[in-house]
Design a protein around this motif. Sequence first.
Motif, mmCIF file in Angstrom:
data_model
loop_
_atom_site.group_PDB
_atom_site.id
_atom_site.type_symbol
_atom_site.label_atom_id
_atom_site.label_comp_id
_atom_site.label_asym_id
_atom_site.label_seq_id
_atom_site.Cartn_x
_atom_site.Cartn_y
_atom_site.Cartn_z
ATOM 1 N N ASN A 17 -57.772 14.030 -9.487
ATOM 2 C CA ASN A 17 -59.020 14.562 -8.940
ATOM 3 C C ASN A 17 -58.870 16.000 -8.467
ATOM 4 O OD1 ASN A 17 -61.404 12.441 -8.652
ATOM 5 N ND2 ASN A 17 -59.467 11.347 -8.526
ATOM 6 N N CYS A 18 -57.711 16.351 -7.936
ATOM 7 C CA CYS A 18 -57.470 17.742 -7.529
ATOM 8 C C CYS A 18 -57.501 18.671 -8.742
ATOM 9 C CB CYS A 18 -56.130 17.870 -6.811
ATOM 10 S SG CYS A 18 -56.145 17.320 -5.110
ATOM 11 N N ARG A 19 -56.804 18.270 -9.814
ATOM 12 C CA ARG A 19 -56.772 19.101 -11.027
ATOM 13 C C ARG A 19 -58.184 19.333 -11.570
ATOM 14 N NH1 ARG A 19 -51.924 16.476 -12.147
ATOM 15 N NH2 ARG A 19 -52.928 14.843 -13.335
ATOM 16 N N LEU A 20 -59.011 18.306 -11.534
ATOM 17 C CA LEU A 20 -60.384 18.443 -12.037
ATOM 18 C C LEU A 20 -61.174 19.472 -11.235
ATOM 19 C CD1 LEU A 20 -61.235 14.682 -12.715
ATOM 20 C CD2 LEU A 20 -60.846 16.482 -14.423
ATOM 21 N N MET A 21 -60.808 19.658 -9.980
ATOM 22 C CA MET A 21 -61.514 20.609 -9.119
ATOM 23 C C MET A 21 -60.784 21.944 -8.992
ATOM 24 S SD MET A 21 -62.984 18.302 -6.004
ATOM 25 C CE MET A 21 -63.661 19.785 -5.243
ATOM 26 N N GLY A 22 -59.640 22.106 -9.679
ATOM 27 C CA GLY A 22 -58.882 23.347 -9.580
ATOM 28 C C GLY A 22 -58.128 23.486 -8.268
ATOM 29 N N LEU A 23 -57.801 22.363 -7.635
ATOM 30 C CA LEU A 23 -57.062 22.363 -6.375
ATOM 31 C C LEU A 23 -55.651 21.838 -6.592
ATOM 32 C CD1 LEU A 23 -59.850 20.862 -4.076
ATOM 33 C CD2 LEU A 23 -59.224 23.267 -4.320
ATOM 34 N N GLU A 24 -54.774 22.157 -5.658
ATOM 35 C CA GLU A 24 -53.394 21.689 -5.722
ATOM 36 C C GLU A 24 -53.173 20.654 -4.623
ATOM 37 O OE1 GLU A 24 -51.052 25.180 -5.100
ATOM 38 O OE2 GLU A 24 -51.895 26.193 -6.843
ATOM 39 N N PRO A 25 -52.705 19.463 -4.986
ATOM 40 C CA PRO A 25 -52.382 18.500 -3.927
ATOM 41 C C PRO A 25 -51.191 19.010 -3.128
ATOM 42 C CG PRO A 25 -51.782 17.628 -6.088
ATOM 43 C CD PRO A 25 -52.423 18.953 -6.323
ATOM 44 N N TRP A 26 -51.296 19.010 -1.810
ATOM 45 C CA TRP A 26 -50.214 19.488 -0.955
ATOM 46 C C TRP A 26 -49.388 18.319 -0.426
ATOM 47 C CZ3 TRP A 26 -48.082 24.072 -0.225
ATOM 48 C CH2 TRP A 26 -47.210 24.252 0.852
ATOM 49 N N GLY A 27 -50.062 17.240 -0.070
ATOM 50 C CA GLY A 27 -49.370 16.068 0.446
ATOM 51 C C GLY A 27 -50.355 15.059 0.982
ATOM 52 N N MET A 28 -49.842 13.905 1.363
ATOM 53 C CA MET A 28 -50.711 12.907 1.951
ATOM 54 C C MET A 28 -49.937 12.036 2.920
ATOM 55 S SD MET A 28 -51.654 10.191 -0.999
ATOM 56 C CE MET A 28 -50.547 8.843 -1.243
ATOM 57 N N ASP A 29 -50.685 11.500 3.878
ATOM 58 C CA ASP A 29 -50.163 10.580 4.887
ATOM 59 C C ASP A 29 -51.029 9.344 4.874
ATOM 60 O OD1 ASP A 29 -48.012 11.735 6.219
ATOM 61 O OD2 ASP A 29 -49.285 12.835 7.601
ATOM 62 N N PHE A 30 -50.420 8.199 5.069
ATOM 63 C CA PHE A 30 -51.213 6.983 5.251
ATOM 64 C C PHE A 30 -50.673 6.242 6.455
ATOM 65 C CE2 PHE A 30 -52.161 2.449 4.510
ATOM 66 C CZ PHE A 30 -53.540 2.546 4.605
ATOM 67 N N ALA A 31 -51.553 6.006 7.412
ATOM 68 C CA ALA A 31 -51.213 5.198 8.584
ATOM 69 C C ALA A 31 -52.033 3.917 8.484
ATOM 70 C CB ALA A 31 -51.549 5.957 9.860
ATOM 71 N N PRO A 32 -51.395 2.787 8.186
ATOM 72 C CA PRO A 32 -52.141 1.539 8.052
ATOM 73 C C PRO A 32 -52.771 1.135 9.384
ATOM 74 C CG PRO A 32 -49.780 1.147 7.762
ATOM 75 C CD PRO A 32 -49.972 2.605 7.990
ATOM 76 N N GLY A 33 -53.864 0.416 9.291
ATOM 77 C CA GLY A 33 -54.538 -0.065 10.493
ATOM 78 C C GLY A 33 -53.736 -1.162 11.169
ATOM 79 N N THR A 34 -53.988 -1.305 12.444
ATOM 80 C CA THR A 34 -53.360 -2.380 13.202
ATOM 81 C C THR A 34 -54.447 -3.131 13.952
ATOM 82 O OG1 THR A 34 -52.969 -0.875 15.052
ATOM 83 C CG2 THR A 34 -51.157 -1.180 13.511
#
Length: 154
Positions: A17-34
């Motif tokens: 999805n980033c490539r389609l918009m001309g953006l570069e993915p930098w990173g991601m975080d996921f914190a699961p719910g509790t």
Amino acid sequence: MNYQEIKKQVEELVQTNCRLMGLEPWGMDFAPGTGKQKGVLRVFVDSPEGVNIDQCAELSRQLSVALDVEDLIPGSYNLEVSSPGLNRRFFYPEQMSGYTGRKVKITLKEPRDGRKNFTGSLLGTENKTISIQTSPDSSWSFQWDEIDRARLVE
């Protein structure tokens, strides 16, 4: 599906999805719910020209639909899309190479010489080794797998 498989599939979805918009993915975080608390998926994107709020909102809409269709993340969660910002976190050692001479903060997974936090000028990165100068007569080198978090300090 285990956490690593989910993370890999979500990263692929983000990259596409980033490539389609001309953006570069930098990173991601996921914190699961509790319990009753929702999880949070944070996606950071960048581009040579920077990223504006409209681009983040559009990417958020696209990712939200794609994530709902693929149903990769179990349970409920909030999706946040933003630029990495001035005090950007580094997700990969290669991201640090353009910031030589800049002030960074390194937080280690395990203490070294009784401390986990080191702040100083980035001397360089080579073969996943990060070197910083913390004072005129003191420098440190860390393997990337020793580092819990690394970020710019403005």
